[in-house]
Design an enzyme around this catalytic site. Structure first.
Site, PDB file in Angstrom:
ATOM      1  N   SER A  83       1.498   3.456  -3.355  1.00  0.00           N
ATOM      2  CA  SER A  83       1.130   4.504  -4.307  1.00  0.00           C
ATOM      3  C   SER A  83      -0.221   5.138  -3.973  1.00  0.00           C
ATOM      4  O   SER A  83      -1.123   4.493  -3.452  1.00  0.00           O
ATOM      5  CB  SER A  83       1.050   3.925  -5.718  1.00  0.00           C
ATOM      6  OG  SER A  83       2.256   3.288  -6.041  1.00  0.00           O
ATOM      7  N   GLU A 104      12.503   6.012 -15.678  1.00  0.00           N
ATOM      8  CA  GLU A 104      13.062   7.376 -15.599  1.00  0.00           C
ATOM      9  C   GLU A 104      13.568   7.648 -14.178  1.00  0.00           C
ATOM     10  O   GLU A 104      14.667   8.181 -13.981  1.00  0.00           O
ATOM     11  CB  GLU A 104      11.995   8.422 -15.964  1.00  0.00           C
ATOM     12  CG  GLU A 104      11.562   8.408 -17.422  1.00  0.00           C
ATOM     13  CD  GLU A 104      10.559   7.292 -17.753  1.00  0.00           C
ATOM     14  OE1 GLU A 104      10.024   6.661 -16.814  1.00  0.00           O
ATOM     15  OE2 GLU A 104      10.322   7.052 -18.943  1.00  0.00           O
ATOM     16  N   GLY A 149       0.827  -1.214   0.000  1.00  0.00           N
ATOM     17  CA  GLY A 149       0.000   0.000   0.000  1.00  0.00           C
ATOM     18  C   GLY A 149       0.850   1.247   0.000  1.00  0.00           C
ATOM     19  O   GLY A 149       0.915   1.981   0.992  1.00  0.00           O
ATOM     20  N   GLU A 154      12.506  -5.190  -3.794  1.00  0.00           N
ATOM     21  CA  GLU A 154      11.514  -5.219  -4.866  1.00  0.00           C
ATOM     22  C   GLU A 154      12.153  -5.160  -6.247  1.00  0.00           C
ATOM     23  O   GLU A 154      11.568  -5.596  -7.220  1.00  0.00           O
ATOM     24  CB  GLU A 154      10.540  -4.037  -4.661  1.00  0.00           C
ATOM     25  CG  GLU A 154       9.316  -4.126  -5.533  1.00  0.00           C
ATOM     26  CD  GLU A 154       8.286  -3.034  -5.278  1.00  0.00           C
ATOM     27  OE1 GLU A 154       8.337  -2.386  -4.217  1.00  0.00           O
ATOM     28  OE2 GLU A 154       7.432  -2.847  -6.148  1.00  0.00           O
ATOM     29  N   SER A 197      -1.535  -4.109  -5.986  1.00  0.00           N
ATOM     30  CA  SER A 197      -1.674  -5.436  -6.595  1.00  0.00           C
ATOM     31  C   SER A 197      -2.182  -6.435  -5.573  1.00  0.00           C
ATOM     32  O   SER A 197      -1.673  -6.508  -4.445  1.00  0.00           O
ATOM     33  CB  SER A 197      -0.325  -5.903  -7.140  1.00  0.00           C
ATOM     34  OG  SER A 197       0.141  -4.975  -8.076  1.00  0.00           O
TER      35      SER A 197
HETATM   36  C1  LIG Z   1       1.316  -3.447 -12.894  1.00  0.00           C
HETATM   37  C2  LIG Z   1       1.522  -2.484 -11.779  1.00  0.00           C
HETATM   38  C3  LIG Z   1       1.462  -2.944 -10.472  1.00  0.00           C
HETATM   39  C4  LIG Z   1       1.626  -2.048  -9.428  1.00  0.00           C
HETATM   40  N1  LIG Z   1       1.523  -2.531  -8.142  1.00  0.00           N
HETATM   41  C5  LIG Z   1       1.609  -1.665  -7.102  1.00  0.00           C
HETATM   42  C6  LIG Z   1       1.411  -2.127  -5.754  1.00  0.00           C
HETATM   43  O1  LIG Z   1       1.193  -3.310  -5.522  1.00  0.00           O
HETATM   44  N2  LIG Z   1       1.452  -1.225  -4.760  1.00  0.00           N
HETATM   45  C7  LIG Z   1       1.685   0.100  -4.977  1.00  0.00           C
HETATM   46  O2  LIG Z   1       1.727   0.865  -4.008  1.00  0.00           O
HETATM   47  N3  LIG Z   1       1.878   0.577  -6.241  1.00  0.00           N
HETATM   48  C8  LIG Z   1       1.840  -0.277  -7.292  1.00  0.00           C
HETATM   49  N4  LIG Z   1       2.010   0.189  -8.587  1.00  0.00           N
HETATM   50  C9  LIG Z   1       2.191   1.628  -8.795  1.00  0.00           C
HETATM   51  C10 LIG Z   1       3.592   2.006  -9.244  1.00  0.00           C
HETATM   52  O3  LIG Z   1       4.498   1.894  -8.183  1.00  0.00           O
HETATM   53  C11 LIG Z   1       3.496   3.438  -9.791  1.00  0.00           C
HETATM   54  O4  LIG Z   1       2.671   3.396 -10.944  1.00  0.00           O
HETATM   55  C12 LIG Z   1       4.854   3.996 -10.152  1.00  0.00           C
HETATM   56  O5  LIG Z   1       5.618   4.211  -8.988  1.00  0.00           O
HETATM   57  C13 LIG Z   1       4.736   5.324 -10.930  1.00  0.00           C
HETATM   58  O6  LIG Z   1       3.914   6.211 -10.260  1.00  0.00           O
HETATM   59  P1  LIG Z   1       2.711   6.952 -11.026  1.00  0.00           P
HETATM   60  O7  LIG Z   1       1.916   5.904 -11.730  1.00  0.00           O
HETATM   61  O8  LIG Z   1       2.006   7.808 -10.033  1.00  0.00           O
HETATM   62  O9  LIG Z   1       3.403   7.841 -12.126  1.00  0.00           O
HETATM   63  P2  LIG Z   1       4.063   9.301 -11.910  1.00  0.00           P
HETATM   64  O10 LIG Z   1       4.941   9.272 -10.699  1.00  0.00           O
HETATM   65  O11 LIG Z   1       2.989  10.325 -11.946  1.00  0.00           O
HETATM   66  O12 LIG Z   1       4.976   9.410 -13.187  1.00  0.00           O
HETATM   67  C14 LIG Z   1       4.421   9.699 -14.484  1.00  0.00           C
HETATM   68  C15 LIG Z   1       5.560   9.782 -15.479  1.00  0.00           C
HETATM   69  O13 LIG Z   1       6.443  10.862 -15.121  1.00  0.00           O
HETATM   70  C16 LIG Z   1       7.773  10.379 -14.958  1.00  0.00           C
HETATM   71  N5  LIG Z   1       8.417  11.079 -13.829  1.00  0.00           N
HETATM   72  C17 LIG Z   1       7.869  11.344 -12.612  1.00  0.00           C
HETATM   73  N6  LIG Z   1       8.757  11.971 -11.823  1.00  0.00           N
HETATM   74  C18 LIG Z   1       9.901  12.115 -12.565  1.00  0.00           C
HETATM   75  C19 LIG Z   1      11.196  12.682 -12.303  1.00  0.00           C
HETATM   76  N7  LIG Z   1      11.482  13.214 -11.112  1.00  0.00           N
HETATM   77  N8  LIG Z   1      12.119  12.627 -13.288  1.00  0.00           N
HETATM   78  C20 LIG Z   1      11.832  12.065 -14.499  1.00  0.00           C
HETATM   79  N9  LIG Z   1      10.628  11.512 -14.803  1.00  0.00           N
HETATM   80  C21 LIG Z   1       9.679  11.540 -13.851  1.00  0.00           C
HETATM   81  C22 LIG Z   1       7.630   8.902 -14.642  1.00  0.00           C
HETATM   82  O14 LIG Z   1       8.798   8.189 -15.009  1.00  0.00           O
HETATM   83  C23 LIG Z   1       6.434   8.523 -15.495  1.00  0.00           C
HETATM   84  O15 LIG Z   1       6.834   8.264 -16.811  1.00  0.00           O
HETATM   85  C24 LIG Z   1       1.865  -0.684  -9.664  1.00  0.00           C
HETATM   86  C25 LIG Z   1       1.935  -0.214 -10.976  1.00  0.00           C
HETATM   87  C26 LIG Z   1       1.760  -1.104 -12.029  1.00  0.00           C
HETATM   88  C27 LIG Z   1       1.841  -0.577 -13.438  1.00  0.00           C
END
Ligand SMILES: Cc1cc2nc3c(=O)[nH]c(=O)nc-3n(C[C@H](O)[C@H](O)[C@H](O)COP(=O)(O)OP(=O)(O)OC[C@H]3O[C@@H](n4cnc5c(N)ncnc54)[C@H](O)[C@@H]3O)c2cc1C
Length: 370
Positions: free
Chosen positions: A126, A355, A124, A241, A158
């Site tokens: 994101s 990234e 838990g 992880e 997940s």
């Molecule tokens: C299949 C799957 C399973 C998942 N399972 C879990 C889970 O079990 N528990 C959980 O807590 N989360 C989970 N996640 C969430 C995952 O950890 C997040 O999606 C991930 O950390 C990215 O965060 P965001 O989606 O908010 O994207 P954002 O952080 O909003 O990023 C959007 C884009 O901007 C880029 N970006 C952001 N900040 C920067 C920076 N400083 N420099 C350069 N580029 C940047 C990123 O690379 C990305 O391309 C899962 C995600 C997926 C796809």
């Protein structure tokens, strides 16, 4: 250099491959099974075989076995597509975290069920406005007598819909600098005030969820580690992880099954196969270095980046090899390929985006200027 496994591990490897193949035959899904294929019965079988908590200390109920033994077992299970999602997060992450930061009571309360494969955990972390930037987490936990009262929302968790516990990162001091006011709680997902809504992804799987917390009372003894000091713990968990074999072999079985369909009279196809095969060998060595504790600190960022980009390359290769048939998604191989193409973008997002990992590499591993 001798890259072969020690001979005493060959029997374990053969056993794990046989177990994995039998389980994969019963399963609807053979790709991404460590995250998207839960199976409580198989989880308990892993527990009975002593394949959960394999490297944990014997005093804590673990197997006391070597990291290489665990590597051999999970390379086989993931590579062959066994349904691992019920046990994987706890075995990979929560158990080691509780061993490192948990109280003896927390260890006694939770490790036995993780070890026998009867409890499932979700991560838990994101939130809708806090993915890459963990320090922006807003879900609040306020101390009230003998409990924390939790309010807020998590997303992309997940397995939350089928899990028993969620390992929750919460803000416990809103006045502290963003990194300093975070804590970690073990939350029973059956607690009153929790709403779980599965999210359908592009493959039509519903393995990840949104989870809402409304005045959820969590016993104060469920705080893991230091109050307001969990950022260090989170970074440690991310190491668990990111550097593992799950990041390399999610679609390995698909690749193996597609290979006979490729036109190897075409030199471009042969070149791509050579690149992928080399990639597997390099990725495996990177993972082995992590597993054996020989990788530089935070290098798992590089390991995960390399391995997950290879997984994506494998997905595109499988689609190209099947050609238009991959688009038809007919039951069987073409359906698996089209599903994997739809899933593949996730490889370089989950567990930290590529990234962000490149930033970690540049700034923290190589010490480059920002
Ligand atoms: C299949 C799957 C399973 C998942 N399972 C879990 C889970 O079990 N528990 C959980 O807590 N989360 C989970 N996640 C969430 C995952 O950890 C997040 O999606 C991930 O950390 C990215 O965060 P965001 O989606 O908010 O994207 P954002 O952080 O909003 O990023 C959007 C884009 O901007 C880029 N970006 C952001 N900040 C920067 C920076 N400083 N420099 C350069 N580029 C940047 C990123 O690379 C990305 O391309 C899962 C995600 C997926 C796809």
């Amino acid at each position: 250099m001798d890259f072969e496994l020690p001979p005493e591990l060959s029997a374990l490897q053969a056993e794990a491959i046989a177990v994995a193949r039998a389980a994969a035959e019963q399963s609807d899904l053979t790709e991404d099974t460590w995250i998207a294929a839960p199976d409580r019965v198989f989880s308990m079988e892993l527990g009975k075989r002593g394949w959960l908590g394999m490297t944990w200390p014997v005093e804590a109920g673990g197997g006391g076995r070597t990291p290489l033994e665990r590597f051999v077992v999970f390379e086989a299970l993931i590579g062959e597509g066994a349904p691992l999602a019920t046990s994987w997060f706890a075995d990979r992450q929560m158990g080691p975290t509780l061993l490192q930061f948990g109280t003896p009571e927390q260890q006694r309360a939770h490790l036995p069920a993780i070890l026998d494969g009867t409890s499932a955990w979700s991560i838990g972390m994101s939130e809708p406005d806090a993915g890459s930037d963990v320090a922006s987490i807003r879900t609040r936990a306020v101390r009230d007598g003998d409990a924390f009262v939790v309010n807020g929302q998590k997303i992309w968790n997940s397995g939350a819909a089928s899990a028993d516990f969620i390992y929750l990162i919460v803000r416990t001091d809103p006045d502290a600098p963003p990194h300093a006011g975070l804590s970690e709680l073990i939350v029973d997902l059956r607690s009153p005030g929790i709403t779980i809504q599965p999210i359908k992804d592009m493959t039509a799987s519903e393995h990840f969820c949104e989870v809402w917390f409304e005045d959820v009372r969590v016993p104060a003894e469920n705080l893991v580690g230091e109050l307001n000091g969990s950022f260090r713990q989170v970074m440690r968990q991310m190491e668990h992880e990111r550097g593992g074999i799950d990041r390399l072999l999610s679609n390995r079985k698909l690749y193996v099954d597609v290979l006979p369909w490729t036109d190897t009279s075409d030199p471009r196809v042969r070149q791509e196969i050579a690149a992928i095969e080399s990639g597997y060998r390099i990725g495996r060595l990177l993972v082995l270095r992590e597993v054996l504790g020989q990788a530089p600190k935070q290098f798992s960022a590089a390991t995960k980046t390399f391995c997950t980009e290879l997984e994506q390359r494998v997905a595109w290769f499988c689609a190209a090899a099947l050609g238009p048939a991959a688009m038809l998604a007919e039951p069987g191989l073409s359906q698996r390929v089209s599903r994997n193409v739809a899933y593949a973008p996730a490889y370089t997002i989950m567990g930290g985006t590529t990234e962000i990992l490149r930033n970690i590499l540049g700034e923290r591993v190589l010490g480059l200027p920002r």
